[in-house]
Design a protein around this motif. Structure first.
Motif, PDB file in Angstrom:
ATOM      1  N   SER A   3      73.296  32.851  77.015  1.00 46.33           N
ATOM      2  CA  SER A   3      72.990  34.267  76.783  1.00 46.33           C
ATOM      3  C   SER A   3      73.653  35.147  77.842  1.00 46.33           C
ATOM      4  N   GLN A  21      68.766  38.267  69.678  1.00 46.29           N
ATOM      5  CA  GLN A  21      67.902  37.163  69.250  1.00 46.29           C
ATOM      6  C   GLN A  21      66.714  37.665  68.419  1.00 46.29           C
ATOM      7  N   ASP A  41      73.383  36.003  69.328  1.00 46.52           N
ATOM      8  CA  ASP A  41      72.589  35.152  70.215  1.00 46.52           C
ATOM      9  C   ASP A  41      71.456  34.494  69.434  1.00 46.52           C
ATOM     10  N   GLU A  42      71.589  33.231  69.139  1.00 47.67           N
ATOM     11  CA  GLU A  42      70.607  32.459  68.375  1.00 47.67           C
ATOM     12  C   GLU A  42      70.119  33.246  67.158  1.00 47.67           C
TER      13      GLU A  42
HETATM   14 MG    MG Z   1      69.623  32.254  75.598  1.00 47.83          MG
END
Ligand code: MG
Ligand code: ADP
Length: 324
Positions: A46, A85, A161-162
């Motif tokens: 991240s 995220q 991010d994810e």
């Molecule tokens: Mg992360």
């Protein structure tokens, strides 16, 4: 042929006080590719993404996009966009206004920005829900809105991010196919952070595996999976055994292990039916535990149970030496 720009990280470093989160990373992302950045929690994924996007300053090094050092530019001026995220949608704005938000910040008039937002909503198949609030959407729908909102800035590089971690497994598989399709249609670079090896293999043209703040291995997905360079990569990617033979460490694909009448003696420890194949673990006399993925039909010709004595064999040529 691609419309994207090459993105280069030069000695990219991030320190948070005493914590070295990213340690002098050097990497060039090829324009127009789908890149999966993967590694265990806390390895610096991240932080790397946020530094590329400009949401985090670099402690050292630079981010170069299309030959220009963008390290000191604010996020909106870099040619990158980030999908967070948790999607970070504005709860009080409609779907359409969420998507149009950055254009409003740029001072674009309402008619023009709504027209553009509508085009993006069409792209992510959310036209019918444009007037809803985020709270009135499912997780998958919120994700589409977040995607449209990031893409409205026409980034050369989209950072995710994810992006699938909040979705249930079924939806995750469906959305990952859509992400790939979208990346191909747009022709821009996607850098997708995940800690899931399945997701990375399914999506990535290129995999970048991080561990302890550095890039441990990077390359085409099939190369990283079939030829892991280190014990960490072999174990993290899964599907491999790491065993000690003649004093050196080697990786051996689980589907290359044959369970039969010839080979090294071992004792079965676990047997798991997995559908198309059976995962059989056995302990060798050296103490090494070896995983064999046996095709279902082969296994049931001569089923094994925990405690059974078996012999394990493989072709020497399939052993793969590991560094370090
Ligand atoms: Mg992360
Ligand atoms: P990942 O995304 O791979 O899980 P991160 O980049 O979030 O990893 O974190 C890398 C390391 O930096 C971790 O040790 C984490 O605790 C630390 N870290 C991340 N963000 C901060 C922050 N804002 N302040 C202090 N430490 C941080």
């Amino acid at each position: 042929m691609s419309t994207g720009y090459d993105l280069e990280l030069i000695n990219m470093t991030k320190r948070y006080g005493e914590t070295l989160a990213v340690d002098r990373i050097n990497y060039q992302f090829k324009a127009g590719s789908y890149v999966c950045l993967l590694g265990p929690s806390g390895c610096g994924k991240s932080s790397t993404l946020r530094m590329i996007a400009g949401h985090e300053s670099l402690s050292d090094g630079s981010v170069v996009l299309d030959g220009f050092d963008v390290s000191h530019l604010p996020p909106a001026k870099r040619g990158t966009a980030m999908m967070f995220q948790n999607y970070a949608l504005f709860p009080h704005l409609t779907v359409r206004d969420n998507v149009a938000f950055s254009l409003r910040m740029k001072g674009m008039d309402k008619i023009a920005r709504h027209a553009k937002a509508n085009a993006l909503l069409e792209l992510v198949d959310m036209t019918a829900l444009a007037d809803r609030l985020p709270a009135q959407l499912s997780g998958g729908q919120q994700q589409r809105v977040a995607l449209a909102r990031a893409l409205i800035t026409e980034p050369k590089v989209l950072l995710l991010d994810e992006p699938l971690s909040a979705l249930d497994p079924f939806l995750r598989v469906r959305m990952r196919a859509e992400l790939k399709k979208l990346q191909r249609a747009l022709g821009i670079t996607f850098i997708h952070v995940t800690h899931g090896q399945d997701e990375a293999l399914a999506l990535g043209d290129t995999l970048v595996v991080m561990n302890n703040a550095v890039i441990e291995q990077a390359g085409p997905a099939r190369d990283v999976w079939s030829a892991p360079k280190t014990e960490f990569v072999a174990r993290f990617m899964g599907g491999h055994n790491v065993i000690t033979l003649d004093g050196g460490k080697v990786a051996l694909r689980a589907d290359d292990v044959k369970v039969g009448a010839k080979g090294l003696p071992a004792t079965v420890t676990t047997v798991e039916y997995q559908g198309g194949h059976v995962a059989l673990n056995a302990r060798m006399q050296s103490g090494d535990e070896v995983l064999a993925l046996v095709p279902e039909a082969t296994f049931f010709k001569s089923p094994k149970n925990p405690g059974d004595a078996v012999k394990l064999a493989w072709d020497e040529g399939r052993l793969h030496r590991l560094l370090g």
